[in-house]
Design a protein around this motif. Structure first.
Motif, PDB file in Angstrom:
ATOM      1  N   SER A 183       0.815  -1.206   0.000  1.00 43.56           N
ATOM      2  CA  SER A 183       0.000   0.000   0.000  1.00 43.56           C
ATOM      3  C   SER A 183       0.851   1.260   0.000  1.00 43.56           C
ATOM      4  O   SER A 183       2.062   1.227   0.241  1.00 43.56           O
ATOM      5  CB  SER A 183      -0.928  -0.019   1.219  1.00 43.56           C
ATOM      6  OG  SER A 183      -1.853   1.043   1.179  1.00 43.56           O
ATOM      7  N   ASP A 184       0.175   2.372  -0.271  1.00 44.95           N
ATOM      8  CA  ASP A 184       0.798   3.689  -0.418  1.00 44.95           C
ATOM      9  C   ASP A 184      -0.112   4.679   0.307  1.00 44.95           C
ATOM     10  O   ASP A 184      -1.289   4.809  -0.044  1.00 44.95           O
ATOM     11  CB  ASP A 184       0.903   3.993  -1.922  1.00 44.95           C
ATOM     12  CG  ASP A 184       1.340   5.401  -2.261  1.00 44.95           C
ATOM     13  OD1 ASP A 184       0.919   6.355  -1.581  1.00 44.95           O
ATOM     14  OD2 ASP A 184       2.075   5.577  -3.250  1.00 44.95           O
ATOM     15  N   ASP A 223       4.900  -1.467   2.947  1.00 43.71           N
ATOM     16  CA  ASP A 223       4.970  -0.189   2.238  1.00 43.71           C
ATOM     17  C   ASP A 223       5.343  -0.384   0.773  1.00 43.71           C
ATOM     18  O   ASP A 223       6.281  -1.126   0.446  1.00 43.71           O
ATOM     19  CB  ASP A 223       6.022   0.714   2.889  1.00 43.71           C
ATOM     20  CG  ASP A 223       5.713   0.985   4.349  1.00 43.71           C
ATOM     21  OD1 ASP A 223       4.632   1.536   4.609  1.00 43.71           O
ATOM     22  OD2 ASP A 223       6.540   0.633   5.204  1.00 43.71           O
ATOM     23  N   PHE A 224       4.598   0.313  -0.118  1.00 38.53           N
ATOM     24  CA  PHE A 224       4.932   0.317  -1.549  1.00 38.53           C
ATOM     25  C   PHE A 224       4.624   1.720  -2.100  1.00 38.53           C
ATOM     26  O   PHE A 224       3.715   1.912  -2.900  1.00 38.53           O
ATOM     27  CB  PHE A 224       4.132  -0.753  -2.302  1.00 38.53           C
ATOM     28  CG  PHE A 224       4.691  -1.084  -3.661  1.00 38.53           C
ATOM     29  CD1 PHE A 224       5.760  -1.961  -3.801  1.00 38.53           C
ATOM     30  CD2 PHE A 224       4.156  -0.515  -4.802  1.00 38.53           C
ATOM     31  CE1 PHE A 224       6.277  -2.269  -5.048  1.00 38.53           C
ATOM     32  CE2 PHE A 224       4.664  -0.821  -6.057  1.00 38.53           C
ATOM     33  CZ  PHE A 224       5.733  -1.693  -6.178  1.00 38.53           C
ATOM     34  N   PRO A 225       5.380   2.736  -1.631  1.00 38.83           N
ATOM     35  CA  PRO A 225       5.091   4.123  -2.046  1.00 38.83           C
ATOM     36  C   PRO A 225       5.457   4.368  -3.506  1.00 38.83           C
ATOM     37  O   PRO A 225       6.583   4.111  -3.932  1.00 38.83           O
ATOM     38  CB  PRO A 225       5.965   4.956  -1.102  1.00 38.83           C
ATOM     39  CG  PRO A 225       7.102   4.044  -0.745  1.00 38.83           C
ATOM     40  CD  PRO A 225       6.524   2.661  -0.703  1.00 38.83           C
ATOM     41  N   LEU A 226       4.506   4.865  -4.283  1.00 37.30           N
ATOM     42  CA  LEU A 226       4.733   5.186  -5.700  1.00 37.30           C
ATOM     43  C   LEU A 226       5.163   6.650  -5.781  1.00 37.30           C
ATOM     44  O   LEU A 226       4.352   7.541  -6.059  1.00 37.30           O
ATOM     45  CB  LEU A 226       3.459   4.926  -6.507  1.00 37.30           C
ATOM     46  CG  LEU A 226       2.928   3.488  -6.437  1.00 37.30           C
ATOM     47  CD1 LEU A 226       1.587   3.388  -7.131  1.00 37.30           C
ATOM     48  CD2 LEU A 226       3.922   2.521  -7.047  1.00 37.30           C
ATOM     49  N   THR A 227       6.436   6.893  -5.530  1.00 40.38           N
ATOM     50  CA  THR A 227       6.911   8.267  -5.382  1.00 40.38           C
ATOM     51  C   THR A 227       6.863   9.064  -6.669  1.00 40.38           C
ATOM     52  O   THR A 227       6.901  10.291  -6.631  1.00 40.38           O
ATOM     53  CB  THR A 227       8.348   8.270  -4.833  1.00 40.38           C
ATOM     54  OG1 THR A 227       9.164   7.407  -5.647  1.00 40.38           O
ATOM     55  CG2 THR A 227       8.377   7.766  -3.413  1.00 40.38           C
ATOM     56  N   GLY A 263       7.841  -5.965  -3.102  1.00 41.69           N
ATOM     57  CA  GLY A 263       6.717  -5.809  -4.023  1.00 41.69           C
ATOM     58  C   GLY A 263       7.137  -5.960  -5.471  1.00 41.69           C
ATOM     59  O   GLY A 263       6.441  -6.605  -6.268  1.00 41.69           O
ATOM     60  N   MET A 264       8.281  -5.370  -5.834  1.00 41.64           N
ATOM     61  CA  MET A 264       8.745  -5.477  -7.216  1.00 41.64           C
ATOM     62  C   MET A 264       9.090  -6.912  -7.580  1.00 41.64           C
ATOM     63  O   MET A 264       8.847  -7.355  -8.699  1.00 41.64           O
ATOM     64  CB  MET A 264       9.927  -4.539  -7.438  1.00 41.64           C
ATOM     65  CG  MET A 264       9.534  -3.069  -7.484  1.00 41.64           C
ATOM     66  SD  MET A 264      10.849  -1.953  -8.023  1.00 41.64           S
ATOM     67  CE  MET A 264      11.929  -2.001  -6.611  1.00 41.64           C
ATOM     68  N   GLN A 265       9.655  -7.659  -6.634  1.00 37.98           N
ATOM     69  CA  GLN A 265       9.929  -9.072  -6.899  1.00 37.98           C
ATOM     70  C   GLN A 265       8.637  -9.845  -7.163  1.00 37.98           C
ATOM     71  O   GLN A 265       8.618 -10.795  -7.943  1.00 37.98           O
ATOM     72  CB  GLN A 265      10.660  -9.687  -5.708  1.00 37.98           C
ATOM     73  CG  GLN A 265      12.097  -9.215  -5.540  1.00 37.98           C
ATOM     74  CD  GLN A 265      12.717  -9.726  -4.263  1.00 37.98           C
ATOM     75  OE1 GLN A 265      12.247 -10.700  -3.683  1.00 37.98           O
ATOM     76  NE2 GLN A 265      13.771  -9.058  -3.809  1.00 37.98           N
TER      77      GLN A 265
END
Length: 892
Positions: free
Chosen positions: A736-737, A769-773, A855-857
Motif C-alpha cells: 500500500s501507499d 509499504d509500496f510508495p509510488l513516489t 513488491g517489485m519481486q
C-alpha cells in the motif's frame, strides 16, 4: 518522426483506456489470447452482412494516412465519403436525425478544438463554435434542433447545449472529472443525456443528466473503465464498453444501471452504437493498430466485419436513400503517373510496392536510409518488393531539403536510377555537411563527382531548378494523401510513419506476401566479444542487452527481472552481455555513466564493471545532476576502486568511441528504446517480466524452465507491522501507499469489514509499504512516519498513525508533510518533534525500500495490491472479493 507542427488530438479517443482501478506504475501489457468462447468472426464480404446491418447511415472516425478523419457511409460500408477536410485531425462525428448533417470536432484555425457542421447535400462546412476553448464531442438531439457537447469554457469542464446552428449556448452541468470522456447520446424523448466521467480520484462513472433541471443520476461507479454509454432507441437499455472482466468488451444494462450483461468476449471491443431499430449494434475491435468495425445482432453470437473501412463508429441514423458510391477509398492511393516516373529500385512487377515520402535533410529519413533500407535490399534483390521514392521536403524545418531533392533528380538525369540511388546515399551520408550550410551547392557538386558524375553540370541543373516541378509534384501528392511528416511509407493499405525498425516493415510486407518475414537479429560478433559480460562464455543462450544507465525502465529490469535471471546465469545456461545505448536527448548524463562503467572495468575487469553497473543503477537519482563526476568517484570508492584514476579516465574520454560503437550497432538493429534485448535472433523490447525471457529460453533450450516465484514467507514479512493472531489460518498482506486514493478507499470501506475477522483470530493482516513516489511524492516519508510512530509506541502506535495518515491524506499531501506528521503524532500522544527528526533522518528509509523491493519481486505495479494465501487481488476491492478468497482457502 519529424512532422509539421500540428496539435494532435488522438488522446481524446484513447485517454479513457488509461483509467486504472489502482494507483499504478507504467507497465507493458501483453495482448491476452482470445477466449475459446469468443464470438465467431465471419468472412469479410458484403454477402455476409445481415440485412438489418445494411439499413441507415453511419458516421465514424478513422485513420486516413497520418491522422484520424471523419467519414460517412451506408451501414454496409458502401457510399463512403470523407466529411472532414482531410488535413487536420477530426473526431467524434454525430449525424442529424435526418442524416443530412454531420457535426464533428476539428482543429480549426487557431489550433483550438471547435465544432464543425458538414452538409452532405451541399458539401458546405459551417463553423458552429469558435474560440480559445476546447469544444468537443457534439451530439444531435433526437429532433435535430439542439446539439450537446463538452467544453472547458470559463476554465471549467462541463456539458453544454446549443441550438443546431451554434446559437444560444448554455452550460448544463459542471463535470467533476479532469478527463474528457465520451459524451453518450440523448434519450429518445430528448429529456436526458447519458455520459461518462472520470472523477478526480480516478473513479469512473456513467451518469444521466436531466436536460431541463440539470439533475444528475449516477448509474455506475467503479475503479475501472466504463464508458461510451448510449441509450437504446426505445430508451430502456444502455450500451457501453468496460474492462470489468479484464480486457475491453461491450456490455448492456438497464437504464437504472442494473442487470449488466457482457455481449462480446474478445477483450478488444470498444465504442458500441445501437442500430436505429435497437436490434443490434456496431462496435470496433482493436486488432494491433487496426480498427475493424463489426456488426452484431443483439441476440446473436457472431460478429460480421464491415468490409473496406476502418475506424470507430459514433453515430447511426435511418436515411430515406442510401449514399451513392463515388469511388472514394479510405486508404488513399498514389497517382499511377507518379509511380511510373518516380525513381525506384526493384522489379516493376514485384508483388509489393513501398512508396517512401522522404526529406533528405530529415534525420529520421537518414536513419531509415542507413539502418533499415540496407536490410530491405535483400527483399528488393529477390524481386519481392519494389521501392519508389517521392520527395516531401519540409521547407519550414529543412531549408536545403528541396535543393537536395533536385540534386538527386539531376544525378538521375545524368546516369539513370543507379546514379540517383548513389546520390541518394551520398546526400544522407553527408547530411551534416550540407544540411545547415548557407550554400549547399558546392557539397552537391562534390558528391556528384565522387559518384562519377559531372559535378558542374549537376550544380547548374540545381541552379536552373530543372526538376523543381518534379519535387513539387511529390509535395502536392503528399498533401492530397494527407501526409504531413517524414519519413512516411505507403505499403498497400498500410501507412507506416517514422523510421520504424525492420520488424515493423517485415510484418506488413510479410502479411502482403503471405509469408513469415520476421527478421533474425544478429548482433555484431566483435561488439559481443568485447562488451562486458557475466556468465559462462559457452552458455547455450546469450542475452545481449542494449541499455541506458539513466533510463528508469532499464533500472526496473535491473531491480526486478535480472535477479530472477541470475540463477540461470550462475548455472551456466545464460550469458548476459551489456551494450551501451545512451539516449542522450532525454538522459544527458547517460553517456558519461556508461564511460564510468568502462573506466571501472579498466581497473578491475568484468567484476569491477558489474559492481559499478549495479551501483550506477542503485544510485541513479544521485548522479543525474549537472556534474555527476564527484558521484561517480564516490561510487568507485564504494566498489573498491581508485576514484582519482576513474576521474582521470573520464576526463580522457577514451571510452567514448566504445559507447558510440554500441549506439551505432543498436541503430543498425532498429533499437529505438531501452532496454532492448536480443536473444537467439529474437528481439525483446522494454522492462519485460521474467516470464517473457523464460518463454524464449524454453524455445531455445527445448526444455521447460521453472521461473522463480518469490514467496511471502514469515522471514520476508517479519519486519513489517501486523495485526491479528500470528497463528490465524488466513494471512492478508497489503502492499500500500499512504498517498494513494484507492488505498484510502480500502481503508475507509473494506478494512472496517475485515476487522471483526481480525479480532476473532480468523485473519492476520500485514501492511507492507509500496510508495509510488513518481506520482505520490510524500508517500515515502508518510511510510517512514508510521514506522517512526511504531518506534515510540509499538504496533498500537503504528496502527494509530496508519489510521491518522489515511484520515488526513488530503492535508499532508498538499501542505508541509513533516509539519502535519508531527501534529498527527502529537494527537496520538506521541512526541511530534521526535517523529519529525526520525523522518528527516531517514531512519526507516531502508525498511520502506525493503517493502518496495519485495513488491517489485512479486511484480506489484499498483496499489493497493493484496496477497491472500497465494492469491492476488488488485485495487480497492470490496469485502465480497475477500470473502470469496477466504471461502476458497477454507475449502467451502
Amino acid at each position: 518522426m519529424e512532422e509539421v507542427p500540428l496539435k494532435r488530438l488522438r488522446f481524446l479517443l484513447f485517454a479513457l483506456v488509461l483509467v486504472l482501478s489502482a494507483c499504478g506504475t507504467s507497465t507493458t501489457s501483453e495482448r491476452q489470447p482470445t477466449p475459446t468462447n469468443a464470438p465467431e468472426v465471419k468472412a469479410s464480404s458484403p454477402a455476409n452482412t445481415s440485412a438489418e446491418a445494411t439499413t441507415g447511415r453511419v458516421a465514424f472516425m478513422g485513420p486516413y494516412a497520418q491522422s484520424f478523419q471523419v467519414f460517412v457511409m451506408n451501414a454496409d460500408g458502401s457510399g463512403l465519403r470523407l466529411v472532414s477536410d482531410g488535413e487536420t485531425e477530426s473526431l467524434f462525428p454525430s449525424l442529424s436525425p435526418d442524416g443530412r448533417y454531420v457535426a464533428y470536432t476539428a482543429v480549426v484555425g487557431n489550433n483550438n478544438l471547435d465544432i464543425v457542421r458538414y452538409d452532405l447535400e451541399t458539401e458546405e462546412r459551417t463553423l458552429l463554435t469558435s474560440g480559445p476553448d476546447i469544444d468537443s464531442q457534439p451530439v444531435y438531439s433526437p429532433d435535430g434542433t439542439r446539439i450537446a457537447f463538452v467544453s472547458n469554457r470559463d476554465g471549467r469542464l462541463g456539458l453544454f447545449i446549443m441550438d443546431a446552428n451554434g446559437q444560444n449556448v448554455r452550460r448544463l452541468i459542471d463535470l467533476e472529472g479532469e478527463t474528457i470522456n465520451p459524451l453518450g447520446n440523448w434519450s429518445p424523448d430528448g429529456r436526458r443525456l447519458v455520459f461518462a466521467d472520470t472523477q478526480r480520484d480516478g473513479t469512473q462513472t456513467i451518469r444521466v443528466v436531466d436536460v431541463e433541471t440539470g439533475e444528475v443520476t449516477t448509474l455506475v461507479e467503479r475503479n475501472g473503465v466504463d464508458t461510451a454509454p448510449t441509450f437504446s432507441p426505445d430508451g430502456t437499455r444502455i450500451l457501453f464498453f468496460s474492462d470489468r472482466d479484464g480486457g475491453m468488451d461491450v456490455y448492456v444494462m438497464d437504464t437504472d444501471g442494473q442487470n449488466v450483461q457482457r455481449l462480446t468476449q474478445d477483450g478488444d471491443s470498444i465504442y458500441p452504437v445501437w442500430h436505429p431499430e435497437g436490434d443490434g449494434f456496431l462496435f470496433t475491435r482493436v486488432d494491433h493498430e487496426r480498427f475493424v468495425i463489426f456488426w452484431r445482432g443483439l441476440d446473436e453470437t457472431t460478429a460480421t466485419p464491415i468490409p473496406n473501412v476502418e475506424g470507430v463508429v459514433t453515430s447511426w441514423v435511418t436515411a430515406s436513400e442510401p449514399l451513392a458510391d463515388i469511388g472514394f477509398e479510405q486508404k488513399p492511393r498514389v497517382s499511377e503517373a507518379l509511380l511510373r516516373d518516380a525513381p525506384a529500385k526493384g522489379n516493376p512487377d514485384a508483388p509489393v510496392t513501398i512508396v517512401a515520402l522522404s526529406d533528405y535533410q530529415c534525420p529520421f529519413c537518414k536513419e531509415f536510409a542507413e539502418t533499415t533500407l540496407p536490410e530491405l535490399n535483400t527483399l528488393i534483390e529477390e524481386g519481392k518488393i519494389r521501392l519508389v521514392w517521392l520527395d516531401l521536403p519540409l521547407d519550414n524545418l529543412h531549408p536545403n531539403a528541396r535543393a537536395a531533392a533536385q540534386a538527386a533528380h539531376c544525378a538521375r538525369a545524368q546516369g539513370g536510377d543507379d546514379a540517383y540511388w548513389a546520390m541518394h546515399d551520398a546526400l544522407f551520408a553527408e547530411q551534416a555537411t550540407w544540411g545547415n550550410a548557407p550554400d549547399p551547392l558546392p557539397t552537391f557538386a562534390k558528391l556528384a563527382q565522387q559518384a562519377g558524375l559531372d559535378g558542374k553540370a549537376l550544380r547548374d541543373c540545381v541552379v536552373a531548378e530543372t526538376y523543381a516541378e518534379t519535387v513539387e509534384a511529390g509535395v502536392q501528392e503528399a498533401k492530397r494523401l494527407n501526409v504531413t511528416s517524414t519519413p512516411t511509407f505507403l505499403i498497400g493499405d498500410t501507412v507506416i510513419s517514422g523510421a520504424q525498425p525492420l520488424d515493423v516493415f517485415y510484418e506488413v510486407i510479410g502479411e502482403a506476401l503471405g509469408e513469415d518475414l520476421r527478421p533474425t537479429y544478429t548482433v555484431n560478433a566483435d561488439i559481443v566479444a568485447n562488451a562486458p559480460a557475466k556468465g559462462d562464455p559457452d552458455a547455450p543462450i546469450t542475452v545481449v542487452e542494449f541499455s541506458d544507465y539513466q533510463c528508469p525502465f532499464c533500472e526496473r529490469f535491473y531491480q526486478e527481472t535480472l535477479p530472477q535471471l541470475q540463477p540461470l546465469i550462475d548455472e551456466g545456461k545464460v550469458r548476459l552481455v551489456y551494450v551501451d545505448f545512451p539516449l542522450e536527448q532525454i538522459h544527458p548524463q547517460a553517456r558519461m555513466a556508461a564511460r564510468a562503467a568502462h573506466c571501472a572495468r579498466e581497473q578491475g575487469g568484468d567484476e569491477a564493471y558489474w559492481a559499478m553497473h549495479d551501483l550506477l543503477f542503485d544510485n541513479q537519482q544521485a548522479w543525474g545532476v549537472a556534474n555527476p563526476v564527484p558521484v561517480f568517484a564516490e561510487l568507485a570508492l564504494q566498489a573498491g576502486l581508485d576514484p582519482k584514476a576513474l576521474q582521470a579516465c573520464l576526463e580522457s574520454t577514451r571510452y567514448d568511441e566504445t559507447v558510440t560503437s554500441g549506439l551505432r550497432e543498436g541503430l543498425r538493429l532498429g533499437v529505438s528504446g531501452t532496454p532492448t534485448f536480443f536473444i537467439g535472433g529474437e528481439r525483446l523490447v522494454g522492462a519485460q517480466p521474467v516470464s517473457a525471457f523464460f518463454s524464449i529460453f524454453e524455445r531455445l533450450l527445448g526444455e521447460p524452465l521453472a521461473a522463480p516465484t518469490p514467496t511471502l514467507d514469515e522471514a520476508a514479512l517479519a519486519a513489517f507491522p501486523a495485526k491479528g493472531d500470528p497463528n490465524a489460518p488466513i494471512t492478508v498482506v497489503e502492499f500500500s501507499d499512504y498517498q494513494c486514493p484507492f488505498c484510502e478507499r480500502f481503508y475507509q470501506e473494506t478494512l472496517p469489514q475485515l476487522e471483526p475477522l481480525i479480532d476473532a483470530g480468523e485473519v492476520r493482516f500485514v501492511y507492507v509499504d509500496f510508495p509510488l513516489t513518481n506520482i505520490h511524492p510524500q508517500a515515502f516519508d508518510a511510510a517512514q512516519a508510521a514506522h517512526c510512530a511504531r518506534e515510540q509506541g509499538g504496533d498500537a502506535a503504528y496502527w494509530s498513525m496508519h489510521n491518522a495518515l489515511f484520515e488526513a491524506q488530503a492535508e499532508w499531501s498538499t501542505n508541509n508533510a513533516l509539519d502535519v506528521f508531527a501534529a498527527l503524532a502529537a494527537q496520538q500522544w506521541l512526541d511530534g518533534e521526535a517523529l519529525r527528526t526520525c523522518v528527516a533522518e531517514g531512519r526507516y528509509a531502508a525498511l520502506v525500500e525493503q517493502g518496495l523491493q519485495l513488491g517489485m519481486q512479486l511484480q506489484v505495479s499498483g496499489t493497493p495490491t493484496f496477497f491472500v494465501e497465494g492469491e492476488r487481488l488488485v485495487g480497492a476491492q470490496p469485502f465480497s472479493a475477500f470473502e470469496a478468497v477466504f471461502a476458497r482457502v477454507r475449502g467451502e
